[in-house]
Enzyme design. Structure first.
Site, short mmCIF file in Angstrom:
data_model
loop_
_atom_site.label_atom_id
_atom_site.label_comp_id
_atom_site.label_asym_id
_atom_site.label_seq_id
_atom_site.Cartn_x
_atom_site.Cartn_y
_atom_site.Cartn_z
N ARG A 1 0.84 -1.19 0.00
CA ARG A 1 0.00 0.00 0.00
C ARG A 1 0.88 1.25 0.00
O ARG A 1 1.90 1.31 0.69
CB ARG A 1 -0.93 0.01 1.22
CG ARG A 1 -2.14 -0.92 1.08
CD ARG A 1 -3.09 -0.41 0.02
NE ARG A 1 -4.31 -1.21 -0.10
CZ ARG A 1 -4.52 -2.12 -1.02
NH1 ARG A 1 -3.56 -2.41 -1.90
NH2 ARG A 1 -5.67 -2.76 -1.10
N GLU B 1 -2.92 8.42 -5.85
CA GLU B 1 -2.88 7.76 -7.15
C GLU B 1 -3.85 8.43 -8.13
O GLU B 1 -5.01 8.63 -7.77
CB GLU B 1 -3.22 6.26 -7.00
CG GLU B 1 -2.20 5.54 -6.16
CD GLU B 1 -2.45 4.03 -6.04
OE1 GLU B 1 -3.51 3.56 -6.51
OE2 GLU B 1 -1.57 3.33 -5.50
N HIS C 1 0.15 0.71 -10.12
CA HIS C 1 -0.69 -0.13 -9.25
C HIS C 1 -1.29 -1.29 -10.04
O HIS C 1 -2.52 -1.50 -10.05
CB HIS C 1 -1.79 0.70 -8.59
CG HIS C 1 -2.32 0.05 -7.33
ND1 HIS C 1 -2.93 0.76 -6.32
CD2 HIS C 1 -2.34 -1.25 -6.92
CE1 HIS C 1 -3.30 -0.06 -5.35
NE2 HIS C 1 -2.95 -1.29 -5.70
#
Length: 307
Positions: free
Chosen positions: A233, A262, A280
């Site tokens: 994370r 993000e 990601h």
């Protein structure tokens, strides 16, 4: 019965869409390609009996505006975006299965290890600019690997590393002596792991303890010729501190797949030559996308068939 899907990757996948519609024909999908927040998220979920969510923040403030919502099925494995106390308070069930995408994330992590160790991306980018750099780095075989967080993904990474004959150190808040003995993994303190590891890989959930774990102190405790990998994370790593460490040769390099915000905005960080950065995608292999979606559908079926 109305099911709403907020998760973009699920909504774009024809296999998952068709499978969900077989069970819940009135399902609706997020076709915008954006992550819903605030009033937009409330509006989309306003008449939903169940929802398949990805990384959207599920808070008490949101749930009190969604009185029809009975269950949230998680598309993915992390629960840090879901306020589980608020869910219980508002009588909203949470359907979740851990480790569904563990192979996908572990494979990416192994790829990062090989890439960093052998200078693959670095020399490829240099060659594109006309620089012929024959520095082949060092073999992954026999290196010392430090794994922080020995859950589903951490254990899968241990399995994938077996052919490389690495020394594997681990640090986890849960003692797993039987597993460590069986798999020849050394359970050590965080300090020892950082002092000895050639590669440090993060595989913890995001909690109040791990938030900001990788900071200046953490990075300065690592070996100067070591690498950091984060596929867990984003907020676990203080990116400003990582940028300083990479710029000032505190560590040799890093690979990150997740960010505190993000998409990330810090171009100076992203353009560093000794950083591999991906958007990601660790858990987003085509196989993992289907498995995570099918897990979410299963939880909806179990809940509504039971009730």
């Amino acid at each position: 019965m109305k099911i709403k899907v907020t998760a973009n990757a699920f909504s774009k996948n024809s296999i998952l869409r068709n499978e969900l519609l077989q069970y819940f024909p009135n399902s609706e999908f997020n076709n915008t390609g954006r992550r819903f927040t605030g009033d937009e998220l409330v509006s989309f979920l306003s008449d939903a009996d169940g929802a398949i969510i990805g990384l959207e923040k599920i808070t008490d403030q949101l749930l009190i505006q969604l009185p029809n919502l009975k269950i949230i099925a998680k598309y993915g494995v992390g629960l840090d975006n879901i306020d589980q106390i608020a869910c219980k308070k508002n009588n909203v069930n949470v359907g979740w299965t851990g480790g569904v995408n563990k192979l996908s994330v572990a494979e990416m992590t192994l790829g990062f290890m090989l890439d960093l160790s052998r200078n693959l991306q670095l020399t490829s980018n240099q060659l594109k600019k006309g620089l012929w750099n024959k520095s082949g780095g060092r073999q992954l075989t026999a290196q010392t690997i430090g794994i922080i967080g020995l859950g589903h993904i951490g254990k899968e990474l241990v399995r994938l590393l077996k052919p490389f004959n690495c020394t594997i150190l681990c640090h986890d808040i849960i003692k797993q002596n039987e597993y460590c003995t069986k798999e020849n993994v050394q359970s050590v303190s965080l300090k020892e792991l950082l002092n000895k590891s050639d590669i440090v890989s993060i595989h913890t959930p995001l909690t109040s303890v791990t938030n900001g774990l990788v900071n200046n102190t953490f990075l300065s405790s690592m070996k100067k010729d070591s690498y950091l990998i984060n596929t867990a994370r984003g907020p676990i790593v203080v990116l400003e501190d990582l940028k300083k460490a990479l710029t000032n040769d505190v560590i040799l390099g890093a690979a990150i797949d997740v960010y505190d915000v993000e998409p990330p905005k810090d171009k100076k960080l992203l353009l560093l030559q000794n950083l591999i950065c991906t958007p990601h995608t660790g858990g987003n292999s085509s196989e993992a996308v289907v498995l995570m979606g099918q897990s979410a559908i299963k939880h909806l079926n179990l809940f509504f068939n039971k009730n």
